[in-house]
Design a protein around this motif. Structure first.
Motif, PDB file in Angstrom:
ATOM      1  N   THR A  31       0.838  -1.205   0.000  1.00  0.00           N
ATOM      2  CA  THR A  31       0.000   0.000   0.000  1.00  0.00           C
ATOM      3  C   THR A  31       0.873   1.255   0.000  1.00  0.00           C
ATOM      4  OG1 THR A  31      -0.302  -0.096   2.407  1.00  0.00           O
ATOM      5  CG2 THR A  31      -2.027  -1.085   1.031  1.00  0.00           C
ATOM      6  N   SER A  55      -7.268  -3.901   9.572  1.00  0.00           N
ATOM      7  CA  SER A  55      -8.179  -3.509   8.487  1.00  0.00           C
ATOM      8  C   SER A  55      -9.012  -2.282   8.841  1.00  0.00           C
ATOM      9  CB  SER A  55      -9.116  -4.668   8.140  1.00  0.00           C
ATOM     10  OG  SER A  55     -10.145  -4.815   9.120  1.00  0.00           O
ATOM     11  N   PHE A  58      -8.660   1.155   7.205  1.00  0.00           N
ATOM     12  CA  PHE A  58      -9.067   1.336   5.809  1.00  0.00           C
ATOM     13  C   PHE A  58     -10.565   1.597   5.654  1.00  0.00           C
ATOM     14  CE2 PHE A  58      -5.111  -0.969   5.644  1.00  0.00           C
ATOM     15  CZ  PHE A  58      -4.422  -0.341   4.619  1.00  0.00           C
ATOM     16  N   ARG A  61     -13.182   0.637   2.608  1.00  0.00           N
ATOM     17  CA  ARG A  61     -12.375   0.220   1.450  1.00  0.00           C
ATOM     18  C   ARG A  61     -11.834  -1.195   1.641  1.00  0.00           C
ATOM     19  NH1 ARG A  61     -10.609   2.506  -2.572  1.00  0.00           N
ATOM     20  NH2 ARG A  61      -8.443   1.904  -2.407  1.00  0.00           N
ATOM     21  N   TRP A  62     -11.812  -1.675   2.873  1.00  0.00           N
ATOM     22  CA  TRP A  62     -11.403  -3.054   3.151  1.00  0.00           C
ATOM     23  C   TRP A  62     -12.669  -3.887   3.145  1.00  0.00           C
ATOM     24  CZ3 TRP A  62      -6.386  -4.660   5.179  1.00  0.00           C
ATOM     25  CH2 TRP A  62      -6.307  -6.034   5.455  1.00  0.00           C
TER      26      TRP A  62
END
Length: 138
Positions: A31, A55, A58, A61-62
């Motif tokens: 990333t 996670s 994020f 978006r995850w």
């Protein structure tokens, strides 16, 4: 896009990465270089742990995407992989049957953490995956 893990054996992806921390480190590496990361693995579908906590940074978006064939299909595939590998020991189906329950509980835990869960059609997951990819970046 980057896909984590190796796929040189039947249980590839993140199932071949030794620790959850190593998974996080690989995600960080890619990333930071501007990549979107795809990771999958049976083990990840049974735990929240370090990767799940990571996670959270994020947001939506995850995506936690679950691909769950019917139990009998899972057992058929396991038997076929074992046969192809020359494993003639009888299959202990209880492990697989219990794993289905564990995965369902994991989905609940993921949702309880406010995470985004998507159920994929096990017969043809590609359309849903492409929809996620096109919407989410890359």
């Amino acid at each position: 896009w980057v896909v984590l893990g190796k796929y040189t054996n039947a249980c590839g992806g993140c199932d071949g990465i030794h620790t959850q921390q190593e998974i996080v480190e690989r995600i960080e590496k890619y990333t930071a270089q501007g990549y979107n990361v795809f990771l999958e693995g049976l083990i990840l579908s049974t735990i929240y742990g370090t990767v799940g906590t990571y996670s959270e940074k994020f947001g939506d978006r995850w995506v936690f995407a679950y691909l769950q064939p019917p139990l009998e299909e899972c057992l058929r595939r396991i038997r076929a992989r074992r046969k192809a590998a020359g494993n003639v020991k009888p299959l202990n189906e209880l492990n697989t049957r219990n794993r289905v329950v564990t995965i369902e509980r994991n989905k609940e835990i993921v949702r309880e953490h406010g995470r985004r869960v998507v159920e994929l059609d096990w017969r043809d997951p590609l359309p849903a995956l492409l929809k996620i990819i096109r919407k989410e970046g890359g």
